[in-house]
Design an enzyme around this catalytic site. Structure first.
Site, PDB file in Angstrom:
ATOM      1  N   CYS A   8       0.862  -1.219   0.033  1.00 21.83           N
ATOM      2  CA  CYS A   8      -0.081  -0.144  -0.003  1.00 21.83           C
ATOM      3  C   CYS A   8       0.991   1.213  -0.080  1.00 21.83           C
ATOM      4  CB  CYS A   8      -1.012  -0.011   1.005  1.00 21.83           C
ATOM      5  SG  CYS A   8      -2.115  -1.472   1.214  1.00 21.83           S
ATOM      6  N   ASN A  55      -9.844  -0.294   0.644  1.00 22.58           N
ATOM      7  CA  ASN A  55      -8.687  -0.216   0.436  1.00 22.58           C
ATOM      8  C   ASN A  55      -8.336  -0.768  -0.629  1.00 22.58           C
ATOM      9  OD1 ASN A  55      -5.838  -0.570   0.803  1.00 22.58           O
ATOM     10  ND2 ASN A  55      -5.915  -1.369   2.944  1.00 22.58           N
ATOM     11  N   HIS A 105      -3.124   7.147   2.794  1.00 17.19           N
ATOM     12  CA  HIS A 105      -3.401   5.722   2.564  1.00 17.19           C
ATOM     13  C   HIS A 105      -4.874   5.438   3.159  1.00 17.19           C
ATOM     14  CE1 HIS A 105      -4.145   1.547   1.282  1.00 17.19           C
ATOM     15  NE2 HIS A 105      -3.864   1.199   2.333  1.00 17.19           N
TER      16      HIS A 105
HETATM   17  N1  COA Z   1     -18.163  -8.543  10.529  1.00 15.61           N
HETATM   18  C1  COA Z   1     -18.473  -8.571  11.741  1.00 15.61           C
HETATM   19  N2  COA Z   1     -17.603  -9.055  12.784  1.00 15.61           N
HETATM   20  C2  COA Z   1     -16.315  -9.096  12.520  1.00 15.61           C
HETATM   21  C3  COA Z   1     -15.981  -8.844  11.249  1.00 15.61           C
HETATM   22  C4  COA Z   1     -16.908  -8.652  10.328  1.00 15.61           C
HETATM   23  N3  COA Z   1     -16.428  -8.453   8.964  1.00 15.61           N
HETATM   24  N4  COA Z   1     -14.494  -9.019  11.392  1.00 15.61           N
HETATM   25  C5  COA Z   1     -13.896  -9.353  12.464  1.00 15.61           C
HETATM   26  N5  COA Z   1     -15.245  -9.399  13.153  1.00 15.61           N
HETATM   27  C6  COA Z   1     -15.486  -9.530  14.776  1.00 15.61           C
HETATM   28  C7  COA Z   1     -14.425 -10.344  15.332  1.00 15.61           C
HETATM   29  O1  COA Z   1     -14.361 -11.714  15.202  1.00 15.61           O
HETATM   30  C8  COA Z   1     -14.188 -10.016  16.690  1.00 15.61           C
HETATM   31  O2  COA Z   1     -15.426 -10.699  17.153  1.00 15.61           O
HETATM   32  P1  COA Z   1     -15.196 -11.278  18.970  1.00 15.61           P
HETATM   33  O3  COA Z   1     -14.880 -10.092  19.706  1.00 15.61           O
HETATM   34  O4  COA Z   1     -16.360 -11.764  19.146  1.00 15.61           O
HETATM   35  O5  COA Z   1     -13.706 -12.011  18.743  1.00 15.61           O
HETATM   36  C9  COA Z   1     -14.805  -8.437  16.648  1.00 15.61           C
HETATM   37  O6  COA Z   1     -15.375  -8.276  15.401  1.00 15.61           O
HETATM   38  C10 COA Z   1     -13.581  -7.543  16.824  1.00 15.61           C
HETATM   39  O7  COA Z   1     -12.533  -7.828  15.838  1.00 15.61           O
HETATM   40  P2  COA Z   1     -11.382  -7.043  15.977  1.00 15.61           P
HETATM   41  O8  COA Z   1     -10.320  -7.586  15.140  1.00 15.61           O
HETATM   42  O9  COA Z   1     -10.818  -6.827  17.449  1.00 15.61           O
HETATM   43  O10 COA Z   1     -11.774  -5.431  15.398  1.00 15.61           O
HETATM   44  P3  COA Z   1     -10.964  -4.272  15.331  1.00 15.61           P
HETATM   45  O11 COA Z   1     -11.838  -3.190  16.172  1.00 15.61           O
HETATM   46  O12 COA Z   1      -9.522  -4.350  15.710  1.00 15.61           O
HETATM   47  O13 COA Z   1     -11.112  -4.206  13.875  1.00 15.61           O
HETATM   48  C11 COA Z   1      -9.870  -4.028  11.714  1.00 15.61           C
HETATM   49  C12 COA Z   1     -10.250  -4.792  12.855  1.00 15.61           C
HETATM   50  C13 COA Z   1      -9.147  -5.079  10.605  1.00 15.61           C
HETATM   51  C14 COA Z   1     -10.742  -3.296  10.850  1.00 15.61           C
HETATM   52  C15 COA Z   1      -8.797  -3.060  12.321  1.00 15.61           C
HETATM   53  O14 COA Z   1      -7.967  -3.752  13.242  1.00 15.61           O
HETATM   54  C16 COA Z   1      -7.865  -2.344  11.294  1.00 15.61           C
HETATM   55  O15 COA Z   1      -8.466  -1.522  10.531  1.00 15.61           O
HETATM   56  N6  COA Z   1      -6.524  -2.815  11.131  1.00 15.61           N
HETATM   57  C17 COA Z   1      -5.591  -2.291  10.437  1.00 15.61           C
HETATM   58  C18 COA Z   1      -5.916  -2.877   8.975  1.00 15.61           C
HETATM   59  C19 COA Z   1      -5.193  -2.351   7.795  1.00 15.61           C
HETATM   60  O16 COA Z   1      -5.209  -1.150   7.949  1.00 15.61           O
HETATM   61  N7  COA Z   1      -5.021  -3.092   6.924  1.00 15.61           N
HETATM   62  C20 COA Z   1      -4.386  -2.692   5.638  1.00 15.61           C
HETATM   63  C21 COA Z   1      -3.013  -2.200   5.869  1.00 15.61           C
HETATM   64  S1  COA Z   1      -2.422  -1.652   4.324  1.00 15.61           S
END
Ligand code: COA
Length: 323
Positions: free
Chosen positions: A112, A280, A250
Site C-alpha cells: 500500500c 482499501n 492511504h
Molecule cells: N463483520 C462482523 N464482525 C467481524 C468482522 C466482520 N467483517 N470482522 C471481524 N469481526 C469480529 C471479530 O471476530 C471480533 O469478534 P470477537 O470479539 O467475538 O472475537 C470482533 O469483530 C472484533 O474484531 P477486532 O479484530 O478486534 O476488530 P478491530 O476493532 O480491531 O477492527 C480491523 C479490525 C481490521 C478493522 C482493524 O484492526 C484495522 O483496521 N486494522 C488495520 C488494518 C489495515 O489497515 N490493513 C491494511 C494495511 S495496508
C-alpha cells in the site's frame, strides 16, 4: 538544478460495486460493523479485468490529461502486489498497450506504500537528468488474493488503479520524501506466492496463497509510521503543517486517519478520504484520491500536499509536494 513535478493524474475503477449489504448476504457481517469499524460502505470488484487492464486504463487517463504522447514517456513504474503474472511485469504490459515504446519499465512491490515509493523513485530518476517523463501507476485486484471465507479481511479491500505523470521541471514540485520499512513485522500482513516454506513461521505455509492479516498489529504500525513520516518530512523541509493544504492518506480505515489527525493536531477535514466508496485498494488508494480531488478542482497550482501511506512489508512512506 533539475526538479520534478506532477503533470497530471488519472484513475480507473471497475464498474462492479459491492456494498456492505451485498457482503452481508455471503458472510457473517453487517453494514453496521463494517461502517463503524472502518468507514467503508462499498468497494469495486473486478469481474473480467486483471491488474494490467486497470493499470492501462488509469495510465491512459493520466496520459490523455497530460498533453504528452505515449512516445514521450521514458519511464513506467507500476506499484502492485497483485500482478497478472510473476513476469513479464505489469509495467511492460502497460507499455505495450499504450505504445510507449521509449519507456524503461519495472514493477515495484511496497504494497500500500507502493505509489508513494514509485513517485519517490521516479522523481529521483528524473533528477539524475536521464529521464524526463515518468508514468507512475498504483494498480491492484486484491479481490483475487482475498480469502472470501475470512470476514476480518474480505470486507476491507477493493480493486482499482490510479496514475500520475511526473515530469522534469524548472520549478520545484516534488519537494521531499521519507520512507521506512520493518521486515521483522512482515508476518502481520502477508500473502504466499510459490510453494515454499513461509519465512514468517516454522509451519508449512504452502497452501496459504491468500491474504492474511493481524489487524491490530497493522493498526498500531500504521498510526505510528504515518505520524513519524509526516514529522520527518516537516523537519527535513522546514515546512510547517499550517502551510500544507491537504494530507492525502492511504485509505485503509477512517479510525487510523482520525488517530493521525488527532496526534498531529490537524482538523480531519485536511485529510481527504474516499474509502467509503472504494475500500482499501492498496497502492491505488492515493492516486485514486488525488484524481478525485483534481477532478473536483480542489487542487490549485502551488498548493502544498502531503501523501502518506503504509502497508505490507511492513513499509511506510510519505511525500511532500507543490501541486
Ligand atoms: N463483520 C462482523 N464482525 C467481524 C468482522 C466482520 N467483517 N470482522 C471481524 N469481526 C469480529 C471479530 O471476530 C471480533 O469478534 P470477537 O470479539 O467475538 O472475537 C470482533 O469483530 C472484533 O474484531 P477486532 O479484530 O478486534 O476488530 P478491530 O476493532 O480491531 O477492527 C480491523 C479490525 C481490521 C478493522 C482493524 O484492526 C484495522 O483496521 N486494522 C488495520 C488494518 C489495515 O489497515 N490493513 C491494511 C494495511 S495496508
Amino acid at each position: 538544478m533539475i526538479y520534478s513535478k506532477f503533470l497530471s493524474v488519472g484513475a480507473y475503477a471497475p464498474e462492479n460495486i459491492v456494498t456492505n449489504e451485498d457482503l452481508s448476504k455471503i458472510m457473517d457481517t453487517s453494514d453496521e460493523w463494517i461502517s463503524t469499524r472502518t468507514g467503508i460502505k462499498e468497494r469495486r470488484i473486478s469481474k473480467n479485468e486483471d491488474c494490467s487492464d486497470l493499470a492501462y486504463k488509469a495510465g491512459k487517463n493520466a496520459l490523455e490529461k497530460s498533453g504528452l504522447k505515449a512516445e514521450d514517456i521514458d519511464l513506467i513504474i507500476v506499484a502492485t502486489v497483485s500482478p497478472d503474472m510473476f513476469f513479464p511485469s505489469v509495467s511492460c504490459i502497460v507499455q505495450d498497450k499504450l505504445g510507449a515504446e521509449n519507456a524503461t519499465c519495472f514493477d515495484l512491490n511496497a504494497a500500500c506504500s507502493g505509489f508513494v515509493y514509485g513517485c519517490i523513485v521516479a522523481s529521483s530518476m528524473i533528477k539524475t537528468g536521464e529521464y524526463k517523463n515518468a508514468l507512475v501507476i498504483g494498480s491492484e485486484v486484491l479481490s483475487k488474493l482475498l480469502d472470501w471465507e475470512d470476514r476480518s479481511t474480505a470486507v476491507l479491500f477493493g480493486d482499482g488503479a490510479g496514475a500520475a505523470i511526473i515530469t522534469k521541471s524548472e520549478t520545484e514540485g516534488i519537494i521531499a520524501g521519507a520512507t521506512s520499512s520493518n521486515g521483522s513485522k512482515g508476518g502481520s500482513l502477508s500473502c504466499g506466492a510459490l510453494d515454499v516454506k513461509s519465512p514468517f513461521t516454522e509451519e508449512d505455509n504452502i497452501k496459504h496463497k491468500k491474504l492474511i492479516m493481524n489487524g491490530r498489529e497493522v493498526f498500531k504500525f500504521a498510526t505510528g509510521a504515518m505520524v513519524d513520516n509526516i514529522n520527518k518530512l516537516l523537519e527535513k523541509t522546514n515546512i510547517s503543517l499550517d502551510e500544507v493544504k491537504y494530507i492525502v492518506p492511504h485509505q485503509a480505515n477512517v479510525r487510523i486517519i482520525d488517530y493521525v489527525a488527532r496526534k498531529i493536531n490537524e482538523p480531519i477535514e485536511k485529510f481527504y478520504m474516499n474509502l467509503d466508496r472504494y475500500g482499501n485498494t492498496s497502492s491505488a488508494t492515493i492516486p485514486l484520491v488525488l484524481n478525485e480531488m483534481d477532478e473536483k478542482g480542489l487542487l490549485q497550482k502551488g498548493d502544498k500536499i502531503i501523501l502518506v501511506g503504509f502497508g505490507a512489508g511492513l513499509t511506510s512512506g510519505a511525500l511532500i509536494l507543490n501541486w
